[in-house]
Scaffold this motif. Structure first.
Motif, PDB file in Angstrom:
ATOM      1  N   LEU A 228       0.833  -1.203   0.000  1.00  0.00           N
ATOM      2  CA  LEU A 228       0.000   0.000   0.000  1.00  0.00           C
ATOM      3  C   LEU A 228       0.861   1.243   0.000  1.00  0.00           C
ATOM      4  CD1 LEU A 228      -2.669   1.534   0.303  1.00  0.00           C
ATOM      5  CD2 LEU A 228      -2.521   1.148   2.772  1.00  0.00           C
ATOM      6  N   GLN A 229       1.860   1.254   0.856  1.00  0.00           N
ATOM      7  CA  GLN A 229       2.714   2.426   0.955  1.00  0.00           C
ATOM      8  C   GLN A 229       3.486   2.650  -0.339  1.00  0.00           C
ATOM      9  OE1 GLN A 229       5.804   2.271   3.948  1.00  0.00           O
ATOM     10  NE2 GLN A 229       5.378   4.358   4.557  1.00  0.00           N
ATOM     11  N   ARG A 230       4.019   1.574  -0.907  1.00  0.00           N
ATOM     12  CA  ARG A 230       4.766   1.707  -2.160  1.00  0.00           C
ATOM     13  C   ARG A 230       3.864   2.228  -3.274  1.00  0.00           C
ATOM     14  NH1 ARG A 230       8.364  -3.804  -1.830  1.00  0.00           N
ATOM     15  NH2 ARG A 230      10.335  -2.834  -1.231  1.00  0.00           N
ATOM     16  N   ALA A 231       2.632   1.712  -3.320  1.00  0.00           N
ATOM     17  CA  ALA A 231       1.706   2.158  -4.359  1.00  0.00           C
ATOM     18  C   ALA A 231       1.385   3.635  -4.208  1.00  0.00           C
ATOM     19  CB  ALA A 231       0.421   1.328  -4.307  1.00  0.00           C
TER      20      ALA A 231
ATOM     21  N   VAL B 148       6.395  -1.339   8.612  1.00  0.00           N
ATOM     22  CA  VAL B 148       6.548  -0.137   7.819  1.00  0.00           C
ATOM     23  C   VAL B 148       5.828   1.014   8.479  1.00  0.00           C
ATOM     24  CG1 VAL B 148       6.782  -1.440   5.702  1.00  0.00           C
ATOM     25  CG2 VAL B 148       4.520  -0.673   6.427  1.00  0.00           C
ATOM     26  N   GLY B 149       6.205   2.213   8.090  1.00  0.00           N
ATOM     27  CA  GLY B 149       5.608   3.397   8.672  1.00  0.00           C
ATOM     28  C   GLY B 149       4.678   4.102   7.712  1.00  0.00           C
ATOM     29  N   GLY B 150       4.408   5.375   8.000  1.00  0.00           N
ATOM     30  CA  GLY B 150       3.456   6.149   7.211  1.00  0.00           C
ATOM     31  C   GLY B 150       4.114   7.261   6.434  1.00  0.00           C
TER      32      GLY B 150
ATOM     33  N   ASN C 133      -2.799   7.224   3.860  1.00  0.00           N
ATOM     34  CA  ASN C 133      -3.645   7.353   2.681  1.00  0.00           C
ATOM     35  C   ASN C 133      -4.766   8.348   2.933  1.00  0.00           C
ATOM     36  OD1 ASN C 133      -4.727   6.781   0.118  1.00  0.00           O
ATOM     37  ND2 ASN C 133      -6.044   5.185   0.963  1.00  0.00           N
ATOM     38  N   ALA C 134      -5.338   8.327   4.156  1.00  0.00           N
ATOM     39  CA  ALA C 134      -6.410   9.253   4.487  1.00  0.00           C
ATOM     40  C   ALA C 134      -5.920  10.699   4.483  1.00  0.00           C
ATOM     41  CB  ALA C 134      -7.002   8.893   5.856  1.00  0.00           C
ATOM     42  N   TYR C 135      -4.753  10.944   5.101  1.00  0.00           N
ATOM     43  CA  TYR C 135      -4.184  12.288   5.086  1.00  0.00           C
ATOM     44  C   TYR C 135      -3.945  12.767   3.659  1.00  0.00           C
ATOM     45  CZ  TYR C 135      -3.246  12.782  10.114  1.00  0.00           C
ATOM     46  OH  TYR C 135      -3.368  12.937  11.468  1.00  0.00           O
ATOM     47  N   ARG C 136      -3.412  11.880   2.852  1.00  0.00           N
ATOM     48  CA  ARG C 136      -3.089  12.266   1.479  1.00  0.00           C
ATOM     49  C   ARG C 136      -4.356  12.618   0.696  1.00  0.00           C
ATOM     50  NH1 ARG C 136       0.636   8.680  -2.669  1.00  0.00           N
ATOM     51  NH2 ARG C 136       0.804  10.238  -4.307  1.00  0.00           N
ATOM     52  N   SER C 137      -5.412  11.838   0.893  1.00  0.00           N
ATOM     53  CA  SER C 137      -6.663  12.100   0.177  1.00  0.00           C
ATOM     54  C   SER C 137      -7.278  13.422   0.613  1.00  0.00           C
ATOM     55  CB  SER C 137      -7.643  10.947   0.420  1.00  0.00           C
ATOM     56  OG  SER C 137      -7.126   9.731  -0.071  1.00  0.00           O
ATOM     57  N   ILE C 138      -7.295  13.670   1.928  1.00  0.00           N
ATOM     58  CA  ILE C 138      -7.859  14.921   2.429  1.00  0.00           C
ATOM     59  C   ILE C 138      -7.046  16.111   1.934  1.00  0.00           C
ATOM     60  CG2 ILE C 138      -8.406  16.258   4.502  1.00  0.00           C
ATOM     61  CD1 ILE C 138      -8.842  13.602   5.950  1.00  0.00           C
ATOM     62  N   LEU C 139      -5.720  15.958   1.954  1.00  0.00           N
ATOM     63  CA  LEU C 139      -4.873  17.068   1.529  1.00  0.00           C
ATOM     64  C   LEU C 139      -5.128  17.426   0.072  1.00  0.00           C
ATOM     65  CD1 LEU C 139      -1.367  17.971   2.461  1.00  0.00           C
ATOM     66  CD2 LEU C 139      -1.811  17.656   0.027  1.00  0.00           C
ATOM     67  N   ARG C 140      -5.283  16.451  -0.786  1.00  0.00           N
ATOM     68  CA  ARG C 140      -5.559  16.746  -2.194  1.00  0.00           C
ATOM     69  C   ARG C 140      -6.827  17.579  -2.341  1.00  0.00           C
ATOM     70  NH1 ARG C 140      -4.604  10.806  -4.916  1.00  0.00           N
ATOM     71  NH2 ARG C 140      -2.342  10.941  -5.271  1.00  0.00           N
ATOM     72  N   GLU C 141      -7.850  17.202  -1.567  1.00  0.00           N
ATOM     73  CA  GLU C 141      -9.121  17.922  -1.663  1.00  0.00           C
ATOM     74  C   GLU C 141      -8.975  19.344  -1.133  1.00  0.00           C
ATOM     75  OE1 GLU C 141     -13.715  17.532   0.000  1.00  0.00           O
ATOM     76  OE2 GLU C 141     -12.299  15.879   0.223  1.00  0.00           O
ATOM     77  N   VAL C 142      -8.313  19.504   0.012  1.00  0.00           N
ATOM     78  CA  VAL C 142      -8.161  20.834   0.596  1.00  0.00           C
ATOM     79  C   VAL C 142      -7.263  21.703  -0.270  1.00  0.00           C
ATOM     80  CG1 VAL C 142      -7.325  22.124   2.596  1.00  0.00           C
ATOM     81  CG2 VAL C 142      -8.575  19.981   2.931  1.00  0.00           C
ATOM     82  N   ALA C 143      -6.169  21.122  -0.789  1.00  0.00           N
ATOM     83  CA  ALA C 143      -5.234  21.901  -1.602  1.00  0.00           C
ATOM     84  C   ALA C 143      -5.884  22.413  -2.877  1.00  0.00           C
ATOM     85  CB  ALA C 143      -4.012  21.057  -1.939  1.00  0.00           C
ATOM     86  N   SER C 144      -6.870  21.707  -3.368  1.00  0.00           N
ATOM     87  CA  SER C 144      -7.530  22.127  -4.611  1.00  0.00           C
ATOM     88  C   SER C 144      -8.302  23.429  -4.446  1.00  0.00           C
ATOM     89  CB  SER C 144      -8.476  21.030  -5.105  1.00  0.00           C
ATOM     90  OG  SER C 144      -9.564  20.854  -4.204  1.00  0.00           O
TER      91      SER C 144
END
Length: 399
Positions: free
Chosen positions: A165-168, A195-197, A229-240
């Motif tokens: 998951l992390q690699r993807a 593995v970490g985050g 993954n959750a942080y990354r998804s939220i950040l994309r939405e907020v950054a937009s």
């Protein structure tokens, strides 16, 4: 002749020792070695563990004791099936080696409740057959090893899922504007470690701007990878929404704090505006970015540091700094620089003290930094993101 009482007491002692010695490694092959070693010390002259691989092929993963007795354990007579408690059975037979009678017991290795079959244990003893208590001890040791093997396989599957998951997620840091050259690197500390985050991202904004992101969810394992993954998804939405980086962090912190199951995370944002030659920085508990100039020397930027994301405290500030086409910006997670027992200022000074080849491509910069800090042997996962302005092509000359 061993009495029933003596046999039972010996069995109980063997059970206690088995509980102490089998399964301490947390590793499948290590457990098999511990099983074979325990049996040779307590019950038999030789022991081997054969694991079932793909297609049912047997592979010997551990053996101990007088291994010459294991070379040809073929029976003189057909194996006898000996019943044990709870409907379980073992196979026993006799053989001969150099004129000596051999007594052999084959015990299945399986998960709890007779579940998935992992392989078989073979125990050999010369001169004296295994009595009822000894056979029961062999079976108990095999069952105990099966439990630990099952746990090790489930743990390995969980770690692989988290790593995949992390690699993807970090394999493709988004699509920046073509006015930026981007290079990235993700180095997991290893499959057998949790593995970490760690993650990085680029978000394409309007007017030729790009938001660079690097973050690290606290903790390790599948939960950390899922939260990442959750942080990354939220950040994309907020950054937009085109908010400034410190306001993006404020919004991300508020949304994340509303979920009490979410782990805190550090994060560093950099919004690059090539047209104006400005980079705007904001940090949520993250280590400072580094900038390497055209001469290959580096410096750390003193970005105001707010609390990690998910705390709900807020209080983020932005720092604006010029950025030129001969500078390379480097964002990273703590695994790149931190070393056990070393002060973090010393670790960061080592990064800033690197001397890189002037004008090297950004991919080469990332490689040189990772090599210079021995990131391949880091004690934690490493994520690195490098960016440089891409010079505008010169206008065509008038004819």
């Amino acid at each position: 002749m061993v009495s029933e009482r003596d046999g039972l007491e010996a069995r109980l002692r063997a059970v206690e020792e088995a509980l102490e010695r089998i399964g301490t490694s947390g590793d499948e092959r290590g457990t098999c070695r511990e099983l074979a070693g325990f049996l040779v010390r307590t019950l038999c002259d030789a022991a081997a563990v054969d694991m079932t691989g793909r297609g049912g092929v047997q592979g010997r993963v551990a053996q101990a004791g007088a291994t010459d007795l294991l070379r040809d354990p073929s029976p003189e007579d057909p194996p006898a099936v000996r019943p044990l408690e709870h409907g379980r059975t073992v196979e026993t037979w006799t053989g001969r080696a150099e004129g000596r009678p051999l007594y052999l017991v084959s015990v299945p290795l399986a998960g709890p409740g007779g579940g998935e079959a992992y392989g078989r244990l073979l125990a050999v003893r010369a001169g004296q057959d295994f009595d009822e208590h000894e056979t029961a001890t062999l079976h108990f040791a095999a069952r105990l090893a099966g439990v630990h093997i099952g746990y090790a396989r489930r743990q390995a599957a969980t770690e692989k899922t988290a790593l995949d998951l992390q690699r993807a997620l970090v394999s493709d840091p988004g699509r920046p504007h073509p006015n930026l050259d981007i290079a990235s690197r993700y180095l997991p500390v290893g499959l057998r470690s949790l593995v970490g985050g760690d993650w990085f991202e680029t978000v394409r904004l309007h007017f030729g701007r790009t938001l660079l992101v690097v973050g690290d969810v606290m903790g390790h394992g599948l939960d950390a990878a899922v939260d990442m993954n959750a942080y990354r998804s939220i950040l994309r939405e907020v950054a937009s929404t085109e908010l400034a980086p410190h306001r993006v962090l404020r919004r991300l912190d508020t949304l994340s704090a509303a979920d009490d199951r979410r782990r805190p995370a550090t994060c560093l944002l950099v919004r690059i505006d090539p047209a104006r030659g400005i980079a705007l920085y904001a940090s949520a508990g993250h280590l400072p970015p580094a900038v390497f100039g055209g001469d290959g020397t580096g410096e750390l930027l003193d970005v105001p540091v707010g609390p990690p994301l998910g705390t709900g405290i807020g209080g983020y500030e932005a720092l604006a700094r010029p950025i030129s086409a001969d500078q390379t910006l480097l964002l990273y997670t703590d695994g790149l620089v931190e070393r056990r027992g070393e002060d973090i200022d010393t670790s960061l000074a080592r990064l800033a003290g690197l001397r890189l080849a002037p004008g090297a491509p950004v991919e080469d910069i990332v490689t040189a930094v990772c090599d210079g800090l021995d990131a391949q042997h880091a004690e934690d996962d490493v994520a690195v993101l490098a960016a440089r302005l891409r010079p505008r092509p010169a206008p065509p000359a008038d004819r």
